[in-house]
Design a protein around this motif. Structure first.
Motif, PDB file in Angstrom:
ATOM      1  N   MET A   1       0.829  -1.194   0.000  1.00  0.00           N
ATOM      2  CA  MET A   1       0.000   0.000   0.000  1.00  0.00           C
ATOM      3  C   MET A   1       0.873   1.258   0.000  1.00  0.00           C
ATOM      4  N   ARG A   2       1.936   1.238   0.803  1.00  0.00           N
ATOM      5  CA  ARG A   2       2.814   2.398   0.894  1.00  0.00           C
ATOM      6  C   ARG A   2       3.558   2.627  -0.422  1.00  0.00           C
ATOM      7  N   ILE A   3       3.952   1.571  -1.083  1.00  0.00           N
ATOM      8  CA  ILE A   3       4.666   1.692  -2.358  1.00  0.00           C
ATOM      9  C   ILE A   3       3.741   2.293  -3.417  1.00  0.00           C
ATOM     10  N   LYS A   4       2.496   1.911  -3.412  1.00  0.00           N
ATOM     11  CA  LYS A   4       1.542   2.480  -4.368  1.00  0.00           C
ATOM     12  C   LYS A   4       1.342   3.978  -4.115  1.00  0.00           C
ATOM     13  N   LEU A   5       1.317   4.345  -2.860  1.00  0.00           N
ATOM     14  CA  LEU A   5       1.165   5.756  -2.528  1.00  0.00           C
ATOM     15  C   LEU A   5       2.383   6.563  -2.981  1.00  0.00           C
ATOM     16  N   VAL A   6       3.559   6.006  -2.807  1.00  0.00           N
ATOM     17  CA  VAL A   6       4.789   6.677  -3.249  1.00  0.00           C
ATOM     18  C   VAL A   6       4.805   6.792  -4.767  1.00  0.00           C
ATOM     19  N   LYS A   7       4.423   5.714  -5.461  1.00  0.00           N
ATOM     20  CA  LYS A   7       4.387   5.751  -6.925  1.00  0.00           C
ATOM     21  C   LYS A   7       3.369   6.768  -7.429  1.00  0.00           C
ATOM     22  N   LEU A   8       2.223   6.833  -6.773  1.00  0.00           N
ATOM     23  CA  LEU A   8       1.191   7.786  -7.168  1.00  0.00           C
ATOM     24  C   LEU A   8       1.671   9.230  -6.942  1.00  0.00           C
ATOM     25  N   SER A   9       2.307   9.464  -5.822  1.00  0.00           N
ATOM     26  CA  SER A   9       2.810  10.808  -5.556  1.00  0.00           C
ATOM     27  C   SER A   9       3.921  11.196  -6.542  1.00  0.00           C
ATOM     28  N   MET A  10       4.782  10.261  -6.887  1.00  0.00           N
ATOM     29  CA  MET A  10       5.821  10.547  -7.884  1.00  0.00           C
ATOM     30  C   MET A  10       5.215  10.837  -9.249  1.00  0.00           C
ATOM     31  N   LEU A  11       4.184  10.093  -9.602  1.00  0.00           N
ATOM     32  CA  LEU A  11       3.500  10.326 -10.870  1.00  0.00           C
ATOM     33  C   LEU A  11       2.865  11.704 -10.890  1.00  0.00           C
TER      34      LEU A  11
END
Length: 76
Positions: A1-11
C-alpha cells in the motif's frame, strides 16, 4: 500500500512539473517592449518617492521653524 502511494505521488509530481515550469515563463503574459518601460517607470516612482517626500518635508518644516522663530522674537 505504501509503495503504491509513493508511486502515485511521484506520478503526480512528474505530471505537474511541466505546468510549474510554464508558470515561471512569460508564456501566460503578453509582454512587449512597452511593458519594460511601464515596469521601469513604476519602479522609479517607488524608489524616488521617499526622496521627494523627504525634500518636501524638509522644506515644509524649515519654513515652519522660521515662522515660529519670528513669533518668538515678536513676543519678547
Amino acid at each position: 500500500m505504501r509503495i503504491k502511494l509513493v508511486k502515485l505521488s511521484m506520478l503526480l509530481v512528474l505530471l505537474q512539473s511541466r505546468a510549474s515550469f510554464a508558470l515561471d515563463s512569460y508564456r501566460y503574459m503578453h509582454v512587449s517592449f512597452n511593458t519594460i518601460w511601464y515596469i521601469f517607470i513604476g519602479l522609479m516612482l517607488v524608489i524616488l518617492f521617499p526622496f521627494f517626500l523627504m525634500a518636501y518635508l524638509a522644506w515644509y518644516y524649515s519654513g515652519r521653524k522660521a515662522a515660529e522663530k519670528s513669533r518668538a522674537e515678536d513676543d519678547k
